[in-house]
Motif scaffolding. Structure first.
Motif, short mmCIF file in Angstrom:
data_model
loop_
_atom_site.label_atom_id
_atom_site.label_comp_id
_atom_site.label_asym_id
_atom_site.label_seq_id
_atom_site.Cartn_x
_atom_site.Cartn_y
_atom_site.Cartn_z
N MET A 1 0.81 -1.42 0.09
CA MET A 1 0.21 0.03 -0.02
C MET A 1 0.74 1.41 0.11
O MET A 1 0.65 2.36 -0.86
CB MET A 1 -0.97 -0.04 1.06
N MET A 2 1.95 1.13 1.01
CA MET A 2 2.97 2.49 0.78
C MET A 2 3.49 2.72 -0.75
O MET A 2 3.66 3.82 -0.86
CB MET A 2 4.17 2.25 1.79
N ASP B 1 2.21 1.87 -3.60
CA ASP B 1 1.08 2.31 -4.34
C ASP B 1 0.79 3.87 -4.00
O ASP B 1 0.66 4.53 -4.98
CB ASP B 1 0.07 1.45 -4.08
N HIS B 2 0.91 4.19 -2.71
CA HIS B 2 0.61 5.51 -2.28
C HIS B 2 1.45 6.32 -3.02
O HIS B 2 1.42 7.56 -3.52
CB HIS B 2 0.55 5.40 -0.92
N GLU B 3 3.00 6.18 -2.67
CA GLU B 3 4.13 6.59 -3.03
C GLU B 3 3.89 6.97 -4.69
O GLU B 3 4.22 8.11 -5.31
CB GLU B 3 5.42 6.04 -2.81
N ARG C 1 1.45 6.89 -6.68
CA ARG C 1 0.25 7.92 -7.01
C ARG C 1 1.00 9.26 -6.74
O ARG C 1 0.35 10.27 -7.53
CB ARG C 1 -0.85 7.55 -6.22
N ILE C 2 1.28 9.36 -5.57
CA ILE C 2 1.83 10.80 -5.10
C ILE C 2 2.73 11.47 -6.11
O ILE C 2 2.57 12.63 -6.87
CB ILE C 2 2.49 11.14 -3.81
#
Length: 83
Positions: free
Chosen positions: A49-50, A52-54, A56-57
């Motif tokens: 998840m981290m 994926d989050h990075e 997207r940012i």
């Protein structure tokens, strides 16, 4: 029948021989351990998840969409007219 087990005991599984290979079989489902879908651990799930989050940012910062194309929603367009 296995007379000399080769695998260490594992709760909820029994040792069976399939194609000459010793593997675990689930007592409840009968599915071989090598055939079961392994759920990710909590740490693996959080790490995924981290990432994926990075990603997207970074894509937002670069002005890219999820498909890798530029996000043209905020770009003004002008049309030239020959009057």
């Amino acid at each position: 029948m296995i007379t000399v087990p080769q695998l260490p005991p594992k709760r909820g599984y029994v040792e069976v021989v399939v194609d000459g290979e010793h593997v675990y079989r689930s007592i409840t489902t009968g599915i071989l351990l090598r055939d079961e879908v392994q759920e990710p651990t909590e740490a693996e799930d959080i790490a995924s998840m981290m990432v994926d989050h990075e990603q997207r940012i970074i894509m937002l910062e670069l002005g890219l969409s999820d498909t890798g194309t530029e996000d043209n929603n905020n770009v003004e367009t002008s049309t030239a007219t020959n009057d």
